[in-house]
Enzyme design. Structure first.
Site, PDB file in Angstrom:
ATOM      1  N   ASN A  63     -18.352  34.192  36.291  1.00  0.00           N
ATOM      2  CA  ASN A  63     -18.452  35.621  36.305  1.00  0.00           C
ATOM      3  C   ASN A  63     -18.004  36.325  37.746  1.00  0.00           C
ATOM      4  OD1 ASN A  63     -19.663  35.586  33.941  1.00  0.00           O
ATOM      5  ND2 ASN A  63     -21.570  35.877  34.349  1.00  0.00           N
ATOM      6  N   VAL A  83     -33.375  42.052  30.005  1.00  0.00           N
ATOM      7  CA  VAL A  83     -31.910  42.500  30.319  1.00  0.00           C
ATOM      8  C   VAL A  83     -31.174  42.721  28.984  1.00  0.00           C
ATOM      9  CG1 VAL A  83     -29.704  42.095  31.425  1.00  0.00           C
ATOM     10  CG2 VAL A  83     -31.943  41.655  32.442  1.00  0.00           C
ATOM     11  N   ASP A 101     -20.240  37.794  24.538  1.00  0.00           N
ATOM     12  CA  ASP A 101     -21.313  37.169  23.724  1.00  0.00           C
ATOM     13  C   ASP A 101     -22.002  38.181  22.945  1.00  0.00           C
ATOM     14  OD1 ASP A 101     -20.782  34.674  24.596  1.00  0.00           O
ATOM     15  OD2 ASP A 101     -21.377  35.262  26.869  1.00  0.00           O
ATOM     16  N   ASP A 142     -29.007  34.756  32.243  1.00  0.00           N
ATOM     17  CA  ASP A 142     -28.322  33.696  31.756  1.00  0.00           C
ATOM     18  C   ASP A 142     -29.026  32.283  31.623  1.00  0.00           C
ATOM     19  OD1 ASP A 142     -26.264  35.466  31.083  1.00  0.00           O
ATOM     20  OD2 ASP A 142     -25.066  35.013  32.806  1.00  0.00           O
ATOM     21  N   ARG A 184     -16.116  39.722  27.252  1.00  0.00           N
ATOM     22  CA  ARG A 184     -16.782  41.032  28.020  1.00  0.00           C
ATOM     23  C   ARG A 184     -15.993  41.318  29.331  1.00  0.00           C
ATOM     24  NH1 ARG A 184     -20.109  45.355  27.137  1.00  0.00           N
ATOM     25  NH2 ARG A 184     -20.893  45.927  28.992  1.00  0.00           N
TER      26      ARG A 184
HETATM   27  C1  UD1 Z   1     -22.972  40.450  33.248  1.00  0.00           C
HETATM   28  C2  UD1 Z   1     -22.900  38.897  33.126  1.00  0.00           C
HETATM   29  C3  UD1 Z   1     -23.789  38.450  32.154  1.00  0.00           C
HETATM   30  C4  UD1 Z   1     -24.850  38.541  32.687  1.00  0.00           C
HETATM   31  C5  UD1 Z   1     -25.379  39.942  33.019  1.00  0.00           C
HETATM   32  C6  UD1 Z   1     -26.690  40.329  33.581  1.00  0.00           C
HETATM   33  C7  UD1 Z   1     -20.142  38.712  33.172  1.00  0.00           C
HETATM   34  C8  UD1 Z   1     -18.970  38.763  32.395  1.00  0.00           C
HETATM   35  N1  UD1 Z   1     -21.541  38.898  32.317  1.00  0.00           N
HETATM   36  O1  UD1 Z   1     -22.889  41.129  32.074  1.00  0.00           O
HETATM   37  O2  UD1 Z   1     -23.570  36.914  32.095  1.00  0.00           O
HETATM   38  O3  UD1 Z   1     -25.904  38.132  31.835  1.00  0.00           O
HETATM   39  O4  UD1 Z   1     -24.140  40.471  33.910  1.00  0.00           O
HETATM   40  O5  UD1 Z   1     -26.672  39.401  34.868  1.00  0.00           O
HETATM   41  O6  UD1 Z   1     -20.271  38.955  34.380  1.00  0.00           O
HETATM   42  N2  UD1 Z   1     -25.816  48.470  30.009  1.00  0.00           N
HETATM   43  C9  UD1 Z   1     -25.972  49.789  29.606  1.00  0.00           C
HETATM   44  N3  UD1 Z   1     -24.870  50.498  29.689  1.00  0.00           N
HETATM   45  C10 UD1 Z   1     -23.798  50.246  30.462  1.00  0.00           C
HETATM   46  C11 UD1 Z   1     -23.503  48.930  31.038  1.00  0.00           C
HETATM   47  C12 UD1 Z   1     -24.991  47.997  30.865  1.00  0.00           C
HETATM   48  O7  UD1 Z   1     -26.796  50.062  28.715  1.00  0.00           O
HETATM   49  O8  UD1 Z   1     -23.089  51.010  30.769  1.00  0.00           O
HETATM   50  C13 UD1 Z   1     -26.972  47.654  29.711  1.00  0.00           C
HETATM   51  C14 UD1 Z   1     -26.700  46.292  28.948  1.00  0.00           C
HETATM   52  O9  UD1 Z   1     -26.539  46.492  27.474  1.00  0.00           O
HETATM   53  C15 UD1 Z   1     -27.781  45.221  29.615  1.00  0.00           C
HETATM   54  C16 UD1 Z   1     -28.036  45.705  30.736  1.00  0.00           C
HETATM   55  O10 UD1 Z   1     -27.489  47.178  30.946  1.00  0.00           O
HETATM   56  O11 UD1 Z   1     -28.928  45.717  28.672  1.00  0.00           O
HETATM   57  C17 UD1 Z   1     -27.305  44.992  31.766  1.00  0.00           C
HETATM   58  O12 UD1 Z   1     -26.042  44.725  31.588  1.00  0.00           O
HETATM   59  P1  UD1 Z   1     -25.015  44.519  32.782  1.00  0.00           P
HETATM   60  O13 UD1 Z   1     -25.520  44.031  33.990  1.00  0.00           O
HETATM   61  O14 UD1 Z   1     -23.888  45.493  32.669  1.00  0.00           O
HETATM   62  O15 UD1 Z   1     -24.150  43.010  32.122  1.00  0.00           O
HETATM   63  P2  UD1 Z   1     -22.855  42.608  32.081  1.00  0.00           P
HETATM   64  O16 UD1 Z   1     -21.930  43.367  33.286  1.00  0.00           O
HETATM   65  O17 UD1 Z   1     -22.259  42.997  30.688  1.00  0.00           O
END
Ligand code: UD1
Length: 419
Positions: free
Chosen positions: A26, A330, A119, A308, A95
């Site tokens: 990541n 999350v 995922d 994770d 992603r």
């Molecule tokens: C990254 C990691 C993933 C990890 C997660 C949280 C990568 C490729 N993946 O995912 O393994 O589990 O961080 O530590 O690095 N959300 C919204 N709107 C947005 C963005 C996010 O609603 O615009 C929500 C998501 O649906 C989720 C939460 O915020 O419920 C956290 O998501 P986010 O921290 O953005 O995770 P990722 O960056 O996708």
């Protein structure tokens, strides 16, 4: 299809020995995307041998870069004018593809990025990414399955406040703001070690960033960035997976390269389950002689307990002494994995974002399926302590996050084959 792509495990051995953890998936994927910010050749070291790195390499190649993989390095040569369209066929696989959005808008004033896949763990919106870019003056919208963002006259620094400390949104806003005119602040920013690693990479490219690792990141835009060399941090989720594997199988694993300061809460929880954790010259050693005690856990953004590692906690609690409550804060669909774990005889009931687990003396091997990387790893850990044989189908998910997992498990004494 799935029947040709599985891990086959015979449970019952304690894992003993040594493993080395490589760079964090990541982190490295985000560094690769961020290299788009400067013309020239950037080199990233400590790169894991996983499929997602190849996907990001293909994506960057499609954008006009030349990408070369070495044994544990990746070299990316970025042209003066990268192209700006990240197509669905690549983006849907991962992603982290969305991380090209910020750098492309900042660098070429336009990005068309297909809505990402990856995922199956929840809805994973992009609203924070889009709002953040809009705050910096971009025009952004979703159309025909693509995020289209434009800033033909460049971005302008601005205050951005996130509703939730999203990792991906923090990264995209940070990588856009480094080339914006003026100062950007990100309030309620994500604090994950991956964010700090990306920030340090950007600083080594000439960016001006303060507050990394805190909830307030301040970025002062610069006119140009230059290419760089950088070594990725080690993967804290793989480290955590080995630590849970040692505890669950009542084993003894020395984890080289582990950074315990990135895993304080998970290691505390493991200690309260009965594990003995000690520091070594270049990592940690996790040892367990008794049946684990059940542990209550609630996932939260860093420095909270990482989502994770949720499947690993549930797997441990499934065979622990006692009753536990595990709460996921999350991603709403992580618990899909519980149905699979129940096939091995785990006693778990799910209510909304809570899982209530009663530890059993022993699980029993059965065919199961991995729906995402971490669920796959959690099922493999459960299979290691199940009586008899378990097959985990859709093993490719696990390969996306764990380099040579079967070989490493074998070297620790596990009876595992990758088919
Ligand atoms: C990254 C990691 C993933 C990890 C997660 C949280 C990568 C490729 N993946 O995912 O393994 O589990 O961080 O530590 O690095 N959300 C919204 N709107 C947005 C963005 C996010 O609603 O615009 C929500 C998501 O649906 C989720 C939460 O915020 O419920 C956290 O998501 P986010 O921290 O953005 O995770 P990722 O960056 O996708």
């Amino acid at each position: 299809m799935a029947s040709h792509d599985r891990f086959r495990i015979v449970g019952g051995t304690s894992l003993r020995g040594e493993v080395s953890v490589t760079g964090a998936k990541n982190s490295v994927l985000k560094l690769m995307a961020a290299s788009l910010l400067a013309t020239g050749t950037s080199t990233i070291c400590n790169v894991p041998d996983i499929a997602d790195v190849d996907i990001m390499a293909d994506l960057l190649t499609r954008l006009g870069c030349t990408v070369n993989r070495g044994a544990d390095t990746v070299t990316i040569t970025v042209p003066q004018e990268p192209t700006h369209r990240a197509d669905y066929d690549l983006v849907r696989k991962m992603r982290a593809s969305i991380n090209v959005l910020g750098p492309l808008v900042a660098r070429v004033g336009q990005a068309d990025v297909a809505l990402p896949g990856g995922d199956a763990i929840g809805s994973r919106g992009l609203d924070f990414h889009i709002k953040g870019l809009e705050a910096l003056g971009a025009k952004a919208h979703i159309e025909h399955g693509y995020v289209i963002a434009e800033a033909p006259n460049g971005l302008i620094g601005a205050p951005v406040e996130l509703d939730f400390p999203s990792v991906g949104a923090t990264e995209n806003i940070m990588t856009a703001a480094v080339l914006a005119k003026g100062v950007t602040t990100i309030e309620n920013a994500a604090r994950e070690p991956d964010i700090v690693d990306l920030g340090e990479f950007l600083i080594s490219m000439g960016a001006k960033i303060e507050g990394l690792g805190s909830p307030l990141i301040t970025i002062t835009g610069v006119e140009v960035m230059h290419s760089t060399d950088h070594t990725t941090i080690t993967d804290r989720i793989i480290t955590g997976t080995w630590a849970f594997a040692a505890a669950m199988t009542r084993g003894d694993i020395t984890i080289h390269g582990a950074r315990p300061e990135h895993l304080e809460l998970p290691l505390e929880k493991l200690a309260s389950a009965g594990a003995i954790i000690t520091s070594t010259a270049d990592g940690i050693r996790v040892k367990m002689d008794v049946r684990p005690q059940a542990i209550d856990v609630a996932t939260l953004p860093y420095p909270g307990f990482p989502t994770d590692l949720l499947p690993m906690v549930i797997a441990l609690n499934a065979v622990a002494d006692g009753h536990s409550l595990v709460t996921e804060n999350v991603f709403e669909s992580r618990f899909m994995f519980v149905n699979e774990l129940s096939r091995l005889g785990a006693q778990i009931s799910v209510d909304g974002h809570h899982a209530s687990i009663t530890g059993v003396e022993e699980l029993s091997g059965a065919p199961v399926e991995a729906h995402d990387i971490r669920a796959g790893a959690g099922l493999i850990l459960a299979a290691l302590v199940a009586e008899g044989e378990t097959t985990v189908d859709q093993g490719f998910h696990v390969d996306r996050g764990y380099p040579n997992f079967a070989e490493q498990l074998q070297s620790l004494g596990a009876q595992v084959t990758r088919e």
